[in-house]
Motif scaffolding. Structure first.
Motif, PDB file in Angstrom:
ATOM      1  N   HIS A  15       0.881  -1.224  -0.141  1.00  0.00           N
ATOM      2  CA  HIS A  15      -0.611  -0.032   0.221  1.00  0.00           C
ATOM      3  C   HIS A  15       0.788   1.111  -0.032  1.00  0.00           C
ATOM      4  CE1 HIS A  15      -4.234  -1.935  -0.029  1.00  0.00           C
ATOM      5  NE2 HIS A  15      -3.537  -2.484   0.560  1.00  0.00           N
ATOM      6  N   VAL A  18       2.299   2.060  -3.122  1.00  0.00           N
ATOM      7  CA  VAL A  18       1.540   2.697  -4.679  1.00  0.00           C
ATOM      8  C   VAL A  18       2.029   4.570  -4.700  1.00  0.00           C
ATOM      9  CG1 VAL A  18      -0.675   2.972  -4.878  1.00  0.00           C
ATOM     10  CG2 VAL A  18      -0.335   0.752  -4.411  1.00  0.00           C
ATOM     11  N   VAL A 190      -7.008  -0.797  -2.471  1.00  0.00           N
ATOM     12  CA  VAL A 190      -5.649  -0.401  -2.990  1.00  0.00           C
ATOM     13  C   VAL A 190      -6.933   1.294  -2.416  1.00  0.00           C
ATOM     14  CG1 VAL A 190      -4.899   1.176  -4.793  1.00  0.00           C
ATOM     15  CG2 VAL A 190      -4.139  -1.465  -3.819  1.00  0.00           C
ATOM     16  N   GLY A 271      -2.039  -6.887  -0.312  1.00  0.00           N
ATOM     17  CA  GLY A 271      -3.455  -6.004  -0.246  1.00  0.00           C
ATOM     18  C   GLY A 271      -4.854  -6.185   0.883  1.00  0.00           C
TER      19      GLY A 271
END
Ligand code: PMV
Length: 307
Positions: A15, A18, A190, A271
């Motif tokens: 995470h 990202v 996400v 995730g």
């Protein structure tokens, strides 16, 4: 023409990666995708993927089919407009939608097997780039960490849009992976993190910075042969993932069960919301931690040594 690709786990930094923070991921060779491409006796591109009950000719599949679209993309990329008559056999032991990189592994193995069949040799960089394009088709805005660790089949310290850094561990260490058995699409968690970040970006930026520090220290600990340091780092990383709302009651139960069974630290991996958690263990305790996880509701466990 055969090709194989391993599964993967994210050790730290999911995470946050990202949002351009570093993450660490390692291959898991106990689970893998194997692809074999053979001349077919009949016209067409025949796909046999027994694990998903697929036996079909390429042109009969919808254009957005997860496997069909990968094959089309590979042909397009290789400049092949007249398709050969082939059978593509895909076998996989990587659980799907569990954070073990099954999608990227299928793509890496397909790209390698198809390009070798066509006598085209692609560099790791080319394979990685093409699989990243494919990942984008399926996952929206992936960071690129899955395709990278699976293509290079080595531990990676990954930052978006930065040159790829693979590294080696100074001393092997053992990880137990516990699967909640709950499929959890990464795209959703996400997307949720993005909404929360948009609402309270200051708080999330602080969390991402803390996680970036964890990834950095973790890499140093691994490279310098002090993997035992990772336990505490995993516990901290898990707390931040909880604050980001991507853990779940089932993941937390497994994380606590692993620690209770003697793991040096544990966290969710990937995730979140479902899928897998990982625990750092002394190799002598690996079996009993795995048993502790099964008693706490894990659907399967994998013991893997990171070298
Ligand atoms: O669920 P996985 O293992 O594919 O991992 C996703 C990792 C994220 O950081 C949550 C997303 C990404 O694209 O890096």
């Amino acid at each position: 023409m055969k090709a194989t690709a391993p599964g993967k786990i994210i050790l730290f930094g999911e995470h946050a990666v990202v949002y351009n923070r570093p993450a660490l991921a390692v291959p898991v060779e106990q689970v893998h995708v194997d692809v074999d491409v053979l001349d077919a006796n009949e016209p067409g591109v025949w796909i046999h993927a027994p694990v998903i009950n697929l036996q079909a000719e390429l042109s009969t599949l919808p254009s957005d089919h997860p496997i069909g679209s990968v094959i089309l993309k590979v042909f397009q990329h290789l400049g092949i407009s007249t398709f050969p008559n082939i059978s593509i056999i895909i076998n996989s032991t990587i659980p799907v939608a569990a954070g073990l990189g099954s999608g990227a592994a299928v793509s890496v193995a397909l790209v390698r097997a198809l390009s070798s069949f066509m006598s085209l040799s692609l560099t790791n960089e080319q394979v990685n780039q093409l699989v990243f394009e494919i990942e984008k088709l399926h996952h929206g805005t992936p960071s690129g960490i899955d395709n990278t660790v699976i293509t290079y089949n080595m531990p990676v310290y990954y930052m978006k849009d930065k040159p790829i850094e693979t590294f080696r561990s100074g001393k092997p260490f053992t990880i137990v992976v516990g699967d909640t058995g709950i499929p959890a699409p990464t795209k959703e968690s996400v997307g949720d993190v993005r909404r929360l970040w948009l609402r309270d970006s200051n708080r999330f930026e602080v969390i991402f910075n803390e996680i970036a520090q964890i990834s950095l220290i973790a890499r140093r600990s691994i490279e310098s042969g002090r993997p035992e340091m990772l336990g505490e780092l995993m516990d901290h990383n898990h707390e931040f993932l909880q604050q980001m709302t991507v853990s779940s009651p089932e993941l937390d139960v497994l994380v606590y069960a692993a620690r209770k069974a003697g793991a040096l630290g544990a966290k969710l991996s990937g995730g979140g919301r479902g899928g897998n958690m990982i625990a750092l263990v002394d190799p002598a305790l690996a079996e009993s931690v795995a048993e502790g996880l099964m008693s706490a509701g894990a659907k399967r466990t994998i013991i893997t040594e990171i070298k």
